[in-house]
Design a protein around this motif. Structure first.
Motif, mmCIF file in Angstrom:
data_model
loop_
_atom_site.group_PDB
_atom_site.id
_atom_site.type_symbol
_atom_site.label_atom_id
_atom_site.label_comp_id
_atom_site.label_asym_id
_atom_site.label_seq_id
_atom_site.Cartn_x
_atom_site.Cartn_y
_atom_site.Cartn_z
ATOM 1 N N GLU A 182 73.512 32.924 71.411
ATOM 2 C CA GLU A 182 73.228 32.548 70.029
ATOM 3 C C GLU A 182 71.907 31.806 69.879
ATOM 4 O O GLU A 182 71.509 31.436 68.771
ATOM 5 C CB GLU A 182 74.370 31.678 69.486
ATOM 6 C CG GLU A 182 75.730 32.357 69.494
ATOM 7 C CD GLU A 182 76.857 31.428 69.107
ATOM 8 O OE1 GLU A 182 76.569 30.353 68.531
ATOM 9 O OE2 GLU A 182 78.027 31.749 69.386
ATOM 10 N N SER A 185 68.889 33.627 67.754
ATOM 11 C CA SER A 185 69.187 33.661 66.326
ATOM 12 C C SER A 185 69.139 32.260 65.733
ATOM 13 O O SER A 185 68.723 32.073 64.578
ATOM 14 C CB SER A 185 70.555 34.299 66.077
ATOM 15 O OG SER A 185 71.589 33.573 66.730
ATOM 16 N N LYS A 188 65.443 31.421 65.199
ATOM 17 C CA LYS A 188 64.881 32.203 64.089
ATOM 18 C C LYS A 188 65.409 31.725 62.745
ATOM 19 O O LYS A 188 64.699 31.753 61.735
ATOM 20 C CB LYS A 188 65.184 33.689 64.296
ATOM 21 C CG LYS A 188 64.475 34.287 65.503
ATOM 22 C CD LYS A 188 64.782 35.758 65.681
ATOM 23 C CE LYS A 188 64.094 36.595 64.628
ATOM 24 N NZ LYS A 188 64.264 38.045 64.855
#
Length: 324
Positions: A182, A185, A188
């Motif tokens: 994870e 992500s 981002k």
């Protein structure tokens, strides 16, 4: 016993001697007499599917465990500390760890021991990434920033602090626990300012347009002993021959990986989520084919410098090897 990290595949006889020497000759090291008869043949081993721990998967797929009379079932864990708790409770027989994690667990009173030293850090094999447009440029800019990490007080933050000290930088990030899958992500989405990760996630981060700001393997961390497999003292007392067989298979696999790096790169996508083209270029760690106590001790000494374990912690109290 004098130990060194080697890249040649050691024979079974020399491995047995090396393992016995590491346990039998060092005062305080945990050991148990062996007679060659396996007490247990089916093992549940916790692990992360990372290049650092590839020897476990290689040993399983290439028949090294089978040749030792073992059947190994690999179960995923989020990180070393989570696996260690399952080892102590008996849910797992062995699990991945680091010299750091093992030493801190022993120092806190947990009855575990390192059975295998499996790999040293690959050059630029762990690091910290940020969004491309982030104002964070280097290690000093991470002071006070939120940095994702799979588990704290382990490889990521300890190597970070060791590197920062060597560069004379006073920096204290806000570490936030995030599972590796994870991490990209999370960066981002800007739920964290930066993220620590090993390969193959580093290659994934680059492909996602993220920018590396810290190489945790730089400076004093270059070639640091980074990965181990541990078992509980209870398991080791009851299963010394099984533990010895596991260690022999792992060290054979480690030597074999060093001998077949091109094949290993082609094979890695089968255990880790990475593209075949990425696997061709990622840095691979050096895999151990015997216990390197000198390198292991260097890692424990870093903990002492950071006051994460007692200054008088005996390295031998964190190790196990069969005694013949």
């Amino acid at each position: 016993m004098k130990t060194s990290r080697m890249v040649a595949l050691a024979g079974a006889a020399s491995l047995a001697v090396a393992l016995a020497g590491c346990g039998g000759d060092d005062a305080g090291a945990s050991s148990a007499a062996t007679d060659g008869k396996l007490e247990k043949t089916d093992l549940k081993v916790g692990s992360l599917p990372l290049t650092d721990y590839a020897a476990l998967y290689w040993a399983n797929e290439k028949g090294f465990f089978e040749k030792e009379g073992l059947k190994v079932t690999i179960e995923p864990v989020q990180g070393g500390p989570a696996g260690v708790q399952k080892v102590v409770s008996g849910e797992l027989d062995l699990t991945n760890s680091t010299p750091f994690g093992t030493a801190m667990a022993v120092d806190s009173g947990l009855p575990i021991r390192s059975v295998v030293l499996t790999s040293a850090l690959a050059d630029n094999g762990i690091g910290i990434f940020v969004p491309k447009a982030s104002p964070i440029k280097d290690i000093k800019d991470l002071d006070g920033k939120s940095v994702g990490i799979n588990t704290t007080k382990n490889m990521g933050d300890i190597t970070f602090n060791n590197l920062a000290k060597s560069e004379g930088v006073d920096v204290t990030p806000k570490w936030v626990e995030v599972p590796f899958p994870e991490m990209i992500s999370g960066i981002k989405a800007k739920s964290i300012d930066a993220g620590y990760m090993p390969e193959p996630f580093m290659s994934g981060a680059r492909n996602a347009g993220l920018r590396q700001v810290v190489d945790n393997t730089d400076g004093p961390n270059k070639g640091l002993a980074g990965s181990t497999y541990v078992a509980s003292q209870k398991f080791l007392d009851a299963n010394p021959d099984t533990a010895a067989a596991f260690a022999r298979a792992m060290y054979k696999a480690g030597g074999d990986l060093n001998e077949h790096k091109d094949e290993a790169r082609a094979w890695l996508p089968s255990i880790a989520k990475l593209d075949k083209s990425v696997a061709k270029g990622i840095p691979l760690p050096t895999y151990y084919d015997e216990m390197d106590k000198e390198s292991y001790t260097k890692a424990v000494d870093i903990l002492k410098e950071q006051e994460l374990v007692k200054a008088d912690l005996d390295v031998d109290s964190t190790l196990w090897a069969p005694k013949e």
